[in-house]
Design a protein around this motif. Structure first.
Motif, PDB file in Angstrom:
ATOM      1  N   TYR A 186      83.601  52.968  94.582  1.00 16.99           N
ATOM      2  CA  TYR A 186      83.559  52.699  96.018  1.00 16.99           C
ATOM      3  C   TYR A 186      82.105  52.856  96.431  1.00 16.99           C
ATOM      4  O   TYR A 186      81.560  53.963  96.445  1.00 16.99           O
ATOM      5  N   GLY A 187      81.458  51.733  96.746  1.00 15.03           N
ATOM      6  CA  GLY A 187      80.039  51.774  97.089  1.00 15.03           C
ATOM      7  C   GLY A 187      79.511  50.382  97.355  1.00 15.03           C
ATOM      8  O   GLY A 187      80.280  49.414  97.470  1.00 15.03           O
ATOM      9  N   GLY A 188      78.197  50.281  97.463  1.00 16.64           N
ATOM     10  CA  GLY A 188      77.553  48.999  97.714  1.00 16.64           C
ATOM     11  C   GLY A 188      77.308  48.230  96.436  1.00 16.64           C
ATOM     12  O   GLY A 188      77.717  48.629  95.342  1.00 16.64           O
ATOM     13  N   ASP A 189      76.597  47.111  96.561  1.00 19.23           N
ATOM     14  CA  ASP A 189      76.368  46.236  95.417  1.00 19.23           C
ATOM     15  C   ASP A 189      75.633  46.940  94.286  1.00 19.23           C
ATOM     16  O   ASP A 189      75.922  46.691  93.109  1.00 19.23           O
ATOM     17  N   GLY A 190      74.683  47.813  94.616  1.00 18.81           N
ATOM     18  CA  GLY A 190      73.960  48.523  93.581  1.00 18.81           C
ATOM     19  C   GLY A 190      74.873  49.420  92.771  1.00 18.81           C
ATOM     20  O   GLY A 190      74.823  49.439  91.534  1.00 18.81           O
ATOM     21  N   SER A 191      75.733  50.182  93.452  1.00 19.05           N
ATOM     22  CA  SER A 191      76.681  51.051  92.765  1.00 19.05           C
ATOM     23  C   SER A 191      77.674  50.242  91.939  1.00 19.05           C
ATOM     24  O   SER A 191      78.015  50.613  90.802  1.00 19.05           O
ATOM     25  N   VAL A 192      78.156  49.146  92.504  1.00 17.42           N
ATOM     26  CA  VAL A 192      79.125  48.312  91.790  1.00 17.42           C
ATOM     27  C   VAL A 192      78.502  47.696  90.551  1.00 17.42           C
ATOM     28  O   VAL A 192      79.128  47.626  89.490  1.00 17.42           O
ATOM     29  N   SER A 193      77.237  47.250  90.655  1.00 14.50           N
ATOM     30  CA  SER A 193      76.595  46.652  89.474  1.00 14.50           C
ATOM     31  C   SER A 193      76.396  47.686  88.372  1.00 14.50           C
ATOM     32  O   SER A 193      76.560  47.373  87.181  1.00 14.50           O
ATOM     33  N   ARG A 194      76.073  48.921  88.744  1.00 14.15           N
ATOM     34  CA  ARG A 194      75.916  49.960  87.718  1.00 14.15           C
ATOM     35  C   ARG A 194      77.259  50.284  87.053  1.00 14.15           C
ATOM     36  O   ARG A 194      77.322  50.494  85.839  1.00 14.15           O
ATOM     37  N   MET A 195      78.338  50.313  87.852  1.00 18.87           N
ATOM     38  CA  MET A 195      79.640  50.573  87.256  1.00 18.87           C
ATOM     39  C   MET A 195      80.100  49.385  86.411  1.00 18.87           C
ATOM     40  O   MET A 195      80.751  49.570  85.364  1.00 18.87           O
ATOM     41  N   ALA A 196      79.773  48.168  86.837  1.00 20.14           N
ATOM     42  CA  ALA A 196      80.107  46.990  86.029  1.00 20.14           C
ATOM     43  C   ALA A 196      79.412  47.057  84.674  1.00 20.14           C
ATOM     44  O   ALA A 196      79.983  46.667  83.644  1.00 20.14           O
ATOM     45  N   HIS A 197      78.173  47.539  84.666  1.00 21.03           N
ATOM     46  CA  HIS A 197      77.439  47.709  83.411  1.00 21.03           C
ATOM     47  C   HIS A 197      78.185  48.661  82.480  1.00 21.03           C
ATOM     48  O   HIS A 197      78.311  48.415  81.274  1.00 21.03           O
ATOM     49  N   LEU A 198      78.705  49.744  83.040  1.00 27.94           N
ATOM     50  CA  LEU A 198      79.439  50.727  82.243  1.00 27.94           C
ATOM     51  C   LEU A 198      80.812  50.192  81.822  1.00 27.94           C
ATOM     52  O   LEU A 198      81.289  50.488  80.717  1.00 27.94           O
ATOM     53  N   ALA A 199      81.438  49.394  82.678  1.00 24.63           N
ATOM     54  CA  ALA A 199      82.706  48.771  82.307  1.00 24.63           C
ATOM     55  C   ALA A 199      82.516  47.852  81.101  1.00 24.63           C
ATOM     56  O   ALA A 199      83.374  47.794  80.205  1.00 24.63           O
ATOM     57  N   ARG A 200      81.397  47.143  81.068  1.00 26.65           N
ATOM     58  CA  ARG A 200      81.087  46.307  79.901  1.00 26.65           C
ATOM     59  C   ARG A 200      80.877  47.183  78.669  1.00 26.65           C
ATOM     60  O   ARG A 200      81.358  46.851  77.577  1.00 26.65           O
ATOM     61  N   ARG A 201      80.164  48.283  78.834  1.00 24.09           N
ATOM     62  CA  ARG A 201      79.861  49.147  77.691  1.00 24.09           C
ATOM     63  C   ARG A 201      81.130  49.721  77.068  1.00 24.09           C
ATOM     64  O   ARG A 201      81.270  49.754  75.838  1.00 24.09           O
ATOM     65  N   TYR A 202      82.060  50.157  77.930  1.00 23.68           N
ATOM     66  CA  TYR A 202      83.266  50.813  77.425  1.00 23.68           C
ATOM     67  C   TYR A 202      84.457  49.856  77.298  1.00 23.68           C
ATOM     68  O   TYR A 202      85.562  50.293  76.967  1.00 23.68           O
ATOM     69  N   HIS A 203      84.237  48.573  77.591  1.00 19.83           N
ATOM     70  CA  HIS A 203      85.281  47.554  77.464  1.00 19.83           C
ATOM     71  C   HIS A 203      86.505  47.907  78.305  1.00 19.83           C
ATOM     72  O   HIS A 203      87.651  47.857  77.835  1.00 19.83           O
ATOM     73  N   LEU A 204      86.235  48.264  79.559  1.00 19.18           N
ATOM     74  CA  LEU A 204      87.306  48.624  80.490  1.00 19.18           C
ATOM     75  C   LEU A 204      87.266  47.706  81.711  1.00 19.18           C
ATOM     76  O   LEU A 204      86.198  47.202  82.085  1.00 19.18           O
TER      77      LEU A 204
END
Length: 322
Positions: free
Chosen positions: A75-93
């Motif tokens: 839950y956050g702005g585009d910057g927070s979402v992009s960082r979490m998207a990066h981690l979602a890619r890393r952990y395949h979630l």
């Protein structure tokens, strides 16, 4: 935000880690989503991102636990979402992205207009694979970009604004714009061996509105290309700042006042990847911006490489989004 307490027989949200960035969306008034999480996802693990705390560390700690999450939520702005998207890619979630910032360009492009809409998609299992861009400066590891990466006038404006955070968002923005207008100078880019003097370069994830220069609002969900706008330095400083209007109405006003850049000054490319050498003028910062996040370089110039990555991250989104 206090963690929700799940009853033993209510496992809604079990396996979901939601990280909230309280610093996001400071320019708008939003209701605290804690009650919504408690009511609709009572078994989810909720974490508030504290000052100085790194999102990557929070997620790594959760992934190392005995019961690691199976969904990464933010839950956050585009910057927070992009960082979490990066981690979602890393952990395949899969990613559960909820609008908690000022603009929320990415989730809006997916049709996610509220926290409830995101949770609706999660509960129904409605997902889609969306494209992103990898952006790397020099030999750094690539960053995940959801909306746009930019060099030139816009990053310098953001850099000036961050220097004046103590003035508040509105006054700081006004001061930064005045200073940027006075100090604005073209920078030099090198692409495919050719040099050019430009005011700015915007690299958008997916095809974007052909009438805009500052393509900060993502237009496509399932993007597989980069839409590049190069504003060549043939006009005035006023036109350089006017080109940063990214709303349709603002851009229309600038055009009516004949302050917007001429069409012949804008070069558009639709490509799979882009490799730029970036050389600011002496005394100007070597910076770039991705999804509203400022990145500073120590050197006088740097190499920026952007690559489109189709179907890179699975995101919960309403059915029927294209």
């Amino acid at each position: 935000m206090e963690p929700a307490t799940a009853s033993p027989d209510d496992d809604r949200g079990r396996g979901v880690l939601i990280v909230r960035n309280a610093a996001s969306g400071s320019a708008v008034i939003r209701l605290d989503p804690a009650s919504t999480f408690a009511e609709r996802l009572p078994a989810a693990q909720l974490r508030e991102l504290r000052d100085g705390e790194d999102l990557e560390d929070v997620v790594a700690q959760a992934m190392a636990a005995d019961d690691p999450p199976t969904v990464l939520g933010v839950y956050g702005g585009d910057g927070s979402v992009s960082r979490m998207a990066h981690l979602a890619r890393r952990y395949h979630l899969p990613l559960l992205a909820m609008p908690g910032g000022t603009f929320n360009h990415f989730v809006r492009a997916l049709g996610v207009e509220s926290v409830d809409a995101a949770i609706d998609a999660y509960e129904s299992g409605s997902t889609m694979d969306v494209g992103v861009a990898d952006a790397a400066a020099d030999d750094d590891a690539p960053l995940t970009v959801l909306n746009v990466v930019s060099v030139g006038a816009y990053p310098e404006l953001i850099e000036e604004r961050e220097r004046r955070n103590s003035l508040g968002r509105w006054l700081g923005g006004v001061a930064a714009t005045a200073i940027a207008l006075r100090r604005a100078e073209p920078l030099t880019i090198v692409r495919s061996g050719h040099r050019a003097r430009v005011w700015s370069v915007f690299v958008s994830v997916g095809r974007n509105d052909p009438d805009r220069v500052a393509t900060m609002q993502r237009q496509e969900a399932d993007a597989g290309v980069l839409d590049v706008r190069i504003h060549h330095a043939r006009g005035s400083k006023v036109r350089a700042l006017a080109s940063l209007a990214f709303g349709k109405r603002t851009a229309a006003v600038m055009r009516a006042l004949r302050l917007f850049p001429r069409d012949t000054d804008i070069e558009r490319l639709v490509v799979g990847e882009l490799d730029l050498g970036v050389r600011p003028e002496p005394g100007h910062p070597a910076v770039f911006v991705h999804d509203g996040e400022l990145e500073q370089r120590d050197a006088a110039g740097f190499r920026l490489r952007c690559v489109a990555r189709p179907d890179a991250v699975r995101v919960f989104a309403p059915a029927g989004v294209h």
